[in-house]
Scaffold this motif. Structure first.
Motif, PDB file in Angstrom:
ATOM      1  N   ALA A  58      15.018   2.119   0.944  1.00 51.01           N
ATOM      2  CA  ALA A  58      14.329   3.382   0.648  1.00 51.01           C
ATOM      3  C   ALA A  58      14.820   4.008  -0.642  1.00 51.01           C
ATOM      4  N   ASP A  59      16.005   3.584  -1.127  1.00 46.16           N
ATOM      5  CA  ASP A  59      16.595   4.216  -2.319  1.00 46.16           C
ATOM      6  C   ASP A  59      16.567   3.285  -3.535  1.00 46.16           C
ATOM      7  N   LYS A  60      15.416   2.621  -3.742  1.00 45.41           N
ATOM      8  CA  LYS A  60      15.281   1.730  -4.887  1.00 45.41           C
ATOM      9  C   LYS A  60      15.218   2.530  -6.183  1.00 45.41           C
ATOM     10  N   SER A  61      15.464   1.833  -7.290  1.00 43.89           N
ATOM     11  CA  SER A  61      15.422   2.484  -8.596  1.00 43.89           C
ATOM     12  C   SER A  61      13.989   2.815  -8.964  1.00 43.89           C
ATOM     13  N   ALA A  62      13.854   3.645 -10.004  1.00 47.18           N
ATOM     14  CA  ALA A  62      12.515   4.031 -10.463  1.00 47.18           C
ATOM     15  C   ALA A  62      11.698   2.820 -10.888  1.00 47.18           C
ATOM     16  N   SER A  63      12.382   1.826 -11.462  1.00 45.62           N
ATOM     17  CA  SER A  63      11.672   0.618 -11.914  1.00 45.62           C
ATOM     18  C   SER A  63      11.005  -0.096 -10.748  1.00 45.62           C
ATOM     19  N   TRP A  64      11.758  -0.241  -9.642  1.00 43.64           N
ATOM     20  CA  TRP A  64      11.194  -0.968  -8.505  1.00 43.64           C
ATOM     21  C   TRP A  64      10.227  -0.111  -7.702  1.00 43.64           C
ATOM     22  N   ILE A  65      10.393   1.187  -7.755  1.00 39.23           N
ATOM     23  CA  ILE A  65       9.371   2.059  -7.162  1.00 39.23           C
ATOM     24  C   ILE A  65       8.053   1.873  -7.899  1.00 39.23           C
ATOM     25  N   PHE A  66       8.144   1.706  -9.226  1.00 38.65           N
ATOM     26  CA  PHE A  66       6.943   1.475 -10.025  1.00 38.65           C
ATOM     27  C   PHE A  66       6.307   0.135  -9.665  1.00 38.65           C
ATOM     28  N   VAL A  67       7.132  -0.892  -9.432  1.00 37.74           N
ATOM     29  CA  VAL A  67       6.604  -2.187  -9.008  1.00 37.74           C
ATOM     30  C   VAL A  67       5.882  -2.048  -7.669  1.00 37.74           C
ATOM     31  N   ASP A  68       6.476  -1.264  -6.757  1.00 38.16           N
ATOM     32  CA  ASP A  68       5.827  -1.011  -5.468  1.00 38.16           C
ATOM     33  C   ASP A  68       4.452  -0.390  -5.659  1.00 38.16           C
ATOM     34  N   ALA A  69       4.359   0.516  -6.620  1.00 43.73           N
ATOM     35  CA  ALA A  69       3.081   1.195  -6.867  1.00 43.73           C
ATOM     36  C   ALA A  69       1.997   0.220  -7.288  1.00 43.73           C
ATOM     37  N   MET A  70       2.404  -0.875  -7.932  1.00 41.77           N
ATOM     38  CA  MET A  70       1.419  -1.859  -8.393  1.00 41.77           C
ATOM     39  C   MET A  70       0.640  -2.465  -7.235  1.00 41.77           C
ATOM     40  N   TRP A  71       1.354  -2.823  -6.156  1.00 38.44           N
ATOM     41  CA  TRP A  71       0.637  -3.441  -5.046  1.00 38.44           C
ATOM     42  C   TRP A  71       0.181  -2.417  -4.011  1.00 38.44           C
ATOM     43  N   ARG A  72       0.931  -1.321  -3.855  1.00 37.75           N
ATOM     44  CA  ARG A  72       0.515  -0.293  -2.894  1.00 37.75           C
ATOM     45  C   ARG A  72      -0.790   0.383  -3.313  1.00 37.75           C
ATOM     46  N   SER A  73      -1.090   0.379  -4.601  1.00 43.06           N
ATOM     47  CA  SER A  73      -2.343   0.985  -5.063  1.00 43.06           C
ATOM     48  C   SER A  73      -3.537   0.325  -4.395  1.00 43.06           C
ATOM     49  N   VAL A  74      -3.465  -0.997  -4.228  1.00 40.67           N
ATOM     50  CA  VAL A  74      -4.574  -1.722  -3.604  1.00 40.67           C
ATOM     51  C   VAL A  74      -4.681  -1.377  -2.134  1.00 40.67           C
ATOM     52  N   PHE A  75      -3.566  -1.429  -1.420  1.00 33.01           N
ATOM     53  CA  PHE A  75      -3.621  -1.244   0.026  1.00 33.01           C
ATOM     54  C   PHE A  75      -3.778   0.224   0.431  1.00 33.01           C
ATOM     55  N   TYR A  76      -3.198   1.133  -0.342  1.00 34.44           N
ATOM     56  CA  TYR A  76      -3.353   2.546   0.002  1.00 34.44           C
ATOM     57  C   TYR A  76      -4.801   2.999  -0.209  1.00 34.44           C
ATOM     58  N   PHE A  77      -5.372   2.623  -1.341  1.00 36.59           N
ATOM     59  CA  PHE A  77      -6.734   3.054  -1.651  1.00 36.59           C
ATOM     60  C   PHE A  77      -7.795   2.063  -1.163  1.00 36.59           C
ATOM     61  N   LEU A  78      -7.385   1.103  -0.329  1.00 32.40           N
ATOM     62  CA  LEU A  78      -8.328   0.140   0.221  1.00 32.40           C
ATOM     63  C   LEU A  78      -9.507   0.798   0.939  1.00 32.40           C
ATOM     64  N   PRO A  79      -9.309   1.895   1.711  1.00 31.55           N
ATOM     65  CA  PRO A  79     -10.460   2.530   2.371  1.00 31.55           C
ATOM     66  C   PRO A  79     -11.545   2.963   1.385  1.00 31.55           C
ATOM     67  N   ILE A  80     -11.146   3.466   0.222  1.00 27.75           N
ATOM     68  CA  ILE A  80     -12.138   3.893  -0.772  1.00 27.75           C
ATOM     69  C   ILE A  80     -12.891   2.686  -1.319  1.00 27.75           C
ATOM     70  N   MET A  81     -12.161   1.581  -1.572  1.00 25.88           N
ATOM     71  CA  MET A  81     -12.799   0.370  -2.083  1.00 25.88           C
ATOM     72  C   MET A  81     -13.770  -0.213  -1.067  1.00 25.88           C
ATOM     73  N   VAL A  82     -13.341  -0.240   0.193  1.00 21.66           N
ATOM     74  CA  VAL A  82     -14.204  -0.763   1.256  1.00 21.66           C
ATOM     75  C   VAL A  82     -15.443   0.120   1.401  1.00 21.66           C
ATOM     76  N   ALA A  83     -15.256   1.433   1.345  1.00 20.54           N
ATOM     77  CA  ALA A  83     -16.394   2.349   1.454  1.00 20.54           C
ATOM     78  C   ALA A  83     -17.393   2.116   0.320  1.00 20.54           C
ATOM     79  N   TYR A  84     -16.893   1.901  -0.863  1.00 20.48           N
ATOM     80  CA  TYR A  84     -17.770   1.630  -2.020  1.00 20.48           C
ATOM     81  C   TYR A  84     -18.605   0.375  -1.772  1.00 20.48           C
TER      82      TYR A  84
END
Length: 677
Positions: A156-182
């Motif tokens: 849970a206490d990763k560096s900012a760099s790895w939090i940013f890496v997490d954002a790369m893949w979480r963007s797809v899965f977090y916003f998946l409902p919007i993509m599916v709705a589209y």
């Protein structure tokens, strides 16, 4: 200059075949253009054969016609297909998309609404394949680093760099409902951005803040004792609204868009066309955002959790059965597009349970699929099938590196039905290993490829199960072949034909001094009227030859000779176009186009030249009775092989008649087949 010349040749070939309007379809093998024509009588065969770059023209049964090009056939095919007048040709060809459509058509039932429902699910997810694959590979990369203790992927206490890496893949899965709705809205022919906006409203920071009990005193939160998840209820407009985190959810947008479509199309009937752009989206959002927040959202969450908990119960109480069923049903779900609901459940499991238990057993199916493709590739390399080798190589790379099964499935497996039973055995073996060992889970949605192995836990068990599935399917395909005897015979005939064409091409460009000396080297043979015995023995019909390929007659009319002497001579006068290093077979083409194959023994290619003392080389001209090879018949029989020598006219279908003489004893030079050109 060469390209321009070839372009001109392409135009002339089309013209001499009766023009583009006479061509129904065009394919090619290793050396020949294969045309299907509307009317073969329009073809000027002599004119075709006189075209520079054309080695020959061969009429086939029906309205099929072959033009022999040689090694440049792919380039010539491309030139013809790129001619402006040939635009649209190939619509009758069977593509991967055609195979996919045919597979789905077979799966359609009598209830149209059922078919439409599954198409709705499939088309809502299929366009997301690329970003889902991209995200899964980012996860795989991070998991590899985690496995080598470079970074704690789950900390849970990763560096900012790895939090940013997490954002790369979480963007797809977090916003998946919007993509599916589209995608779902687009599938139902309504404004896809309205669907995305409705779903997005439930994912805004403002909506999420409603669960903050310190800010909203009338919001009440409780924790589920069974799932350990928190559930909050807020009072909105005096009504209780269950609050949920909708990131990664898929059932909610699917249900919401189905209702939205009814509302949207109803509003279109109410408002005049000139004001629909403003009021239809407005009222759709005003109606659907509250309906989704109060009713559809909680219902979708409940439905997803319920199905996921049901499968989880089965996985917990009958893990072996569960691990076997999943890989065995996937080969039938994917062609019909019915696998997406299970993929949706994987996402729900990760969202609610924190892990998924479906992807592990599913890996057994994927790797059994890739193993079957590897088996096909092995056979294609062994049998020198260049087209299938290219297809299988691309499909295997897409599978092992990307986890994508469709190229294998639609490009190979659904075309050759013998593959499925062998692949299913691989699925069974992989699933059984997974189930007996307690199952495999993962905390991330990942396409099952070599690169994503570290995502699964326990990783050694997962690696063993997918390896077993892969090897089992591959070995079974290699042992029993993926083709029926008829398909194998056709493949062999095409290969022998290609070898003959390429040998002729090489001989035609070789210098005269390059050929071995021969008495007949400067003369043209007399017209061919007969094929004589190349070896002494008893003549039998092809049907009595212990080889299904020859016995079926697929390679042409001919006879078998049970030899009494090992001296093999030429049965016709012509050019040696096939002389393999094994020495067991000889292809000869006469000056008037008769193609004869002399094949000594059954499966004697496996002797790799032992028992054969070859006396000739490819490209040499031979006369009737010239020595081809001395054969040690006793050595062949002692090695366990049938010494029956087969003589066939491989292009007998293009000749007026080929009449074998059987049931007699012969010596070299006796007639065994009468030929009429």
């Amino acid at each position: 200059m060469g390209s321009t010349t070839q372009q001109g040749t392409a135009e002339v070939i089309v013209a001499k075949l009766g023009g583009p309007g006479n061509i129904v379809s065009l394919t090619h093998c290793a050396t020949r253009l294969r045309f299907v024509l509307n009317d073969s009588s329009q073809v000027d065969q002599k004119a075709v054969e006189a075209i520079p770059g054309v080695m020959g023209a061969v009429p086939q049964s029906g309205d099929r016609f072959q033009v022999v090009i040689g090694g440049a056939v792919q380039s010539m095919f491309n030139q013809i297909m790129n001619l402006p007048e040939m635009a649209g040709l190939g619509k009758n060809q069977t593509s991967d998309a055609d195979v996919k459509a045919a597979a789905r058509a077979k799966g359609r039932g009598k209830a149209a609404w059922v078919d439409s429902f599954f198409e709705y699910l499939s088309d809502s997810f299929r366009p997301l394949l690329g970003v889902l694959l991209g995200a899964s590979l980012i996860i795989a990369f991070a998991s590899v680093l985690d496995a080598f203790n470079v970074i704690d992927f789950r900390a849970a206490d990763k560096s900012a760099s790895w939090i940013f890496v997490d954002a790369m893949w979480r963007s797809v899965f977090y916003f998946l409902p919007i993509m599916v709705a589209y995608n779902a809205a687009k599938k139902l022919n309504i404004d896809p951005w309205v669907g995305a906006a409705v779903m997005g409203a439930l994912m805004t920071p403002e909506f999420s803040s409603l669960s903050d009990v310190s800010k909203f005193t009338d919001t009440v939160c409780t924790t589920s004792s069974s799932l350990g998840t928190e559930s909050c209820v807020a009072q909105v407009f005096g009504l209780p609204m269950q609050l949920n985190g909708y990131g990664g959810q898929v059932f909610v947008p699917l249900i919401m868009v189905a209702v939205l479509a009814l509302v949207y199309k109803g509003l279109q009937r109410i408002f005049p066309a000139n004001i629909q752009m403003v009021f239809v989206p407005f009222f759709s959002m005003i109606i659907m955002i509250p309906v989704t927040a109060f009713l559809i959202g909680p219902t979708g969450i409940w439905l997803g959790n319920g199905v996921g908990n049901g499968l989880s119960w089965m996985n917990g109480h009958a893990p072996i059965l569960f691990a076997i069923i999943i890989p065995l049903v996937y080969p039938f779900l994917v062609p019909l597009g019915l696998h997406w609901p299970l993929n949706a459940l994987m996402l729900v499991n990760i969202q609610t349970l924190g892990y998924d238990f479906i992807q592990g057993p599913m890996g057994a199916w994927n790797f059994a699929c890739f193993g079957a493709t590897a088996g096909v590739l092995f056979i294609a390399i062994r049998d020198k099938e260049s087209e299938m080798r290219e297809t299988a190589t691309g499909a295997l790379a897409a599978g092992l590196l990307g986890g994508i099964s469709e190229p294998s499935l639609y490009g190979i497996h659904l075309r050759f039905k013998r593959i499925y039973p062998r692949m299913l055995v691989g699925c069974l073996v992989g699933g059984l290993i997974t189930g007996l060992s307690g199952g495999v889970t993962t905390g991330a949605f990942a396409f099952t490829s070599l690169l994503t192995i570290p995502v699964f836990s326990p990783m050694p068990l997962y690696a063993i199960s997918i390896a077993a599935a892969f090897v089992t399917a591959m070995v079974l395909v290699i042992i029993s072949d993926y083709r029926t005897p008829e398909q194998k015979a056709e493949s062999l005939a095409n290969r022998l034909q290609a070898e003959s064409d390429l040998a002729l091409e090489a001989a035609s460009v070789a210098a005269p001094s390059a050929a071995a000396p021969s008495v007949a080297s400067t003369t043209v043979s007399a017209p061919t009227t007969a094929v004589v015995a190349p070896i002494a023995g008893h003549v039998v019909p092809l049907s009595e030859v212990e080889d299904k390929v020859f016995a079926s007659g697929t390679l042409g009319e001919g006879v078998g000779i049970r030899p009494t002497d090992g001296r093999v001579t030429s049965p016709v006068a012509g050019l040696l176009v096939t002389v393999p290093t094994s020495g067991h077979a000889y292809g000869i083409k006469t000056d008037d186009g008769v193609e004869v194959l002399v094949h000594i023994g059954i499966d004697t290619v496996r002797l790799e030249g032992r028992c054969f003392e070859v006396a000739v080389k490819k490209g040499r001209r031979v006369a009737v009775g010239d020595l081809l090879v001395d054969v040690d018949l006793d050595g062949i029989r002692e090695a366990g092989y049938d010494s029956t020598t087969v003589v066939v006219v491989t292009n007998s279908k293009t000749l007026s008649s080929v009449v074998p003489t059987t049931g007699v004893d012969v010596v070299p030079g006796d007639t065994i087949m009468d030929v009429a050109l």
